[in-house]
Design a protein around this motif. Structure first.
Motif, short mmCIF file in Angstrom:
data_model
loop_
_atom_site.label_atom_id
_atom_site.label_comp_id
_atom_site.label_asym_id
_atom_site.label_seq_id
_atom_site.Cartn_x
_atom_site.Cartn_y
_atom_site.Cartn_z
N MET A 22 -3.70 -56.13 -23.76
CA MET A 22 -2.54 -55.35 -23.31
C MET A 22 -2.22 -54.22 -24.29
O MET A 22 -1.80 -53.14 -23.89
CB MET A 22 -1.31 -56.25 -23.13
CG MET A 22 -1.46 -57.22 -21.97
SD MET A 22 -1.79 -56.40 -20.39
CE MET A 22 -2.89 -57.60 -19.64
N TYR A 23 -2.47 -54.45 -25.58
CA TYR A 23 -2.29 -53.39 -26.56
C TYR A 23 -3.28 -52.25 -26.26
O TYR A 23 -2.90 -51.08 -26.30
CB TYR A 23 -2.49 -53.91 -28.00
CG TYR A 23 -2.36 -52.80 -29.01
CD1 TYR A 23 -1.10 -52.40 -29.45
CD2 TYR A 23 -3.47 -52.13 -29.49
CE1 TYR A 23 -0.97 -51.35 -30.35
CE2 TYR A 23 -3.36 -51.08 -30.39
CZ TYR A 23 -2.09 -50.70 -30.81
OH TYR A 23 -1.96 -49.66 -31.70
N SER A 26 -2.03 -50.27 -23.29
CA SER A 26 -0.91 -49.41 -23.68
C SER A 26 -1.40 -48.22 -24.49
O SER A 26 -0.97 -47.08 -24.27
CB SER A 26 0.11 -50.19 -24.52
OG SER A 26 0.71 -51.18 -23.76
N TRP A 27 -2.29 -48.48 -25.43
CA TRP A 27 -2.83 -47.40 -26.27
C TRP A 27 -3.56 -46.38 -25.42
O TRP A 27 -3.41 -45.17 -25.60
CB TRP A 27 -3.75 -47.99 -27.33
CG TRP A 27 -4.12 -47.02 -28.40
CD1 TRP A 27 -3.50 -46.85 -29.60
CD2 TRP A 27 -5.19 -46.08 -28.36
NE1 TRP A 27 -4.12 -45.85 -30.30
CE2 TRP A 27 -5.15 -45.36 -29.57
CE3 TRP A 27 -6.17 -45.76 -27.43
CZ2 TRP A 27 -6.06 -44.35 -29.87
CZ3 TRP A 27 -7.07 -44.74 -27.72
CH2 TRP A 27 -7.01 -44.05 -28.93
N LEU A 29 -3.05 -45.69 -22.24
CA LEU A 29 -2.09 -44.92 -21.44
C LEU A 29 -1.43 -43.83 -22.28
O LEU A 29 -1.20 -42.71 -21.80
CB LEU A 29 -1.04 -45.84 -20.84
CG LEU A 29 -1.56 -46.81 -19.78
CD1 LEU A 29 -0.51 -47.88 -19.47
CD2 LEU A 29 -1.98 -46.07 -18.52
N LYS A 30 -1.15 -44.13 -23.53
CA LYS A 30 -0.48 -43.16 -24.41
C LYS A 30 -1.43 -42.11 -24.97
O LYS A 30 -1.01 -40.98 -25.24
CB LYS A 30 0.19 -43.89 -25.58
CG LYS A 30 1.35 -44.75 -25.17
CD LYS A 30 1.87 -45.56 -26.34
CE LYS A 30 2.86 -46.60 -25.87
NZ LYS A 30 3.11 -47.61 -26.87
N VAL A 89 2.66 -52.82 -17.28
CA VAL A 89 2.45 -51.90 -18.41
C VAL A 89 2.20 -50.49 -17.88
O VAL A 89 2.77 -49.52 -18.39
CB VAL A 89 1.27 -52.37 -19.30
CG1 VAL A 89 0.87 -51.31 -20.31
CG2 VAL A 89 1.63 -53.69 -20.01
N CYS A 90 1.39 -50.38 -16.84
CA CYS A 90 1.10 -49.07 -16.24
C CYS A 90 2.34 -48.47 -15.59
O CYS A 90 2.62 -47.28 -15.75
CB CYS A 90 -0.02 -49.19 -15.20
SG CYS A 90 -1.62 -49.59 -15.93
N ASP A 92 5.46 -49.06 -16.35
CA ASP A 92 6.40 -48.68 -17.40
C ASP A 92 6.00 -47.37 -18.06
O ASP A 92 6.84 -46.64 -18.57
CB ASP A 92 6.50 -49.78 -18.47
CG ASP A 92 7.20 -51.04 -17.96
OD1 ASP A 92 7.80 -50.99 -16.86
OD2 ASP A 92 7.13 -52.06 -18.65
N PHE A 93 4.72 -47.07 -18.05
CA PHE A 93 4.22 -45.83 -18.64
C PHE A 93 4.66 -44.61 -17.84
O PHE A 93 5.00 -43.57 -18.38
CB PHE A 93 2.69 -45.87 -18.73
CG PHE A 93 2.08 -44.57 -19.18
CD1 PHE A 93 2.15 -44.17 -20.50
CD2 PHE A 93 1.45 -43.75 -18.26
CE1 PHE A 93 1.59 -42.97 -20.90
CE2 PHE A 93 0.88 -42.54 -18.65
CZ PHE A 93 0.95 -42.15 -19.98
#
Length: 165
Positions: A22-23, A26-27, A29-30, A89-90, A92-93
């Motif tokens: 999941m990290y 997230s990484w 996506l950012k 996660v997606c 929320d991005f």
């Protein structure tokens, strides 16, 4: 002046039940997904197959059909849970196109096969950060994939916890 053509990219992200996975998502996506492209993030989960746990009891006997059915139900629920968490996660991005794939088999084989099928611009994976001994016994999925796929592979290592998390 004509509108600029927006390049489409496909980003394959291998996910599992780990925090490292999941990290990495997230990484990605950012740091990888960009408004300059029309990116599609494909979330891939490899669900273990029945033969992988047919003789896990160590006696050489096969599990009963009820035990196998329970394990299969658990694996299906785990896949659903992992995908729900990854989609959150997606979401929320922000705005990003997301596709999901759940495939049966060993993670190494599934990731390499799906990468070959989809031809993504990049494969993103988390690193579990196993030490030398664990990696020797368990193998490294990210290493195997980096050696066997034809696209760039981005292995995202989760920073060590500072104890303040």
């Amino acid at each position: 002046m004509a509108d600029a053509v927006v390049k489409q990219r496909k980003i394959l992200v291998a996910v599992d039940e780990s925090e490292e996975s999941m990290y990495a998502l997230s990484w990605c996506l950012k740091n990888v997904v960009s408004e300059n492209y029309k990116d599609t993030v494909v979330l891939l989960y490899a669900k273990p197959i029945r033969s992988a746990y047919a003789t896990l009891d160590g006696t050489g006997y096969f599990f009963s059909s009820e035990v196998v059915a329970t394990m299969e139900r658990y694996n299906k629920e785990m896949a659903g849970s992992v995908m729900a968490k990854a989609k959150k996660v997606c979401n929320d991005f922000g705005e990003v196109e997301v596709e999901t794939r759940v495939e049966n088999g060993d993670a190494r084989d599934v990731i390499c096969r799906v990468t070959q099928e989809l031809g993504p611009d990049v494969l993103v994976m988390g690193s579990h950060g196993y030490g030398l001994i664990k990696r020797a016994f368990l193998g490294s999925v990210s290493y195997h994939c980096s050696q066997n796929v034809k696209c760039p592979v981005l292995v995202v290592k989760r920073p060590k916890s500072s104890g303040n998390d």
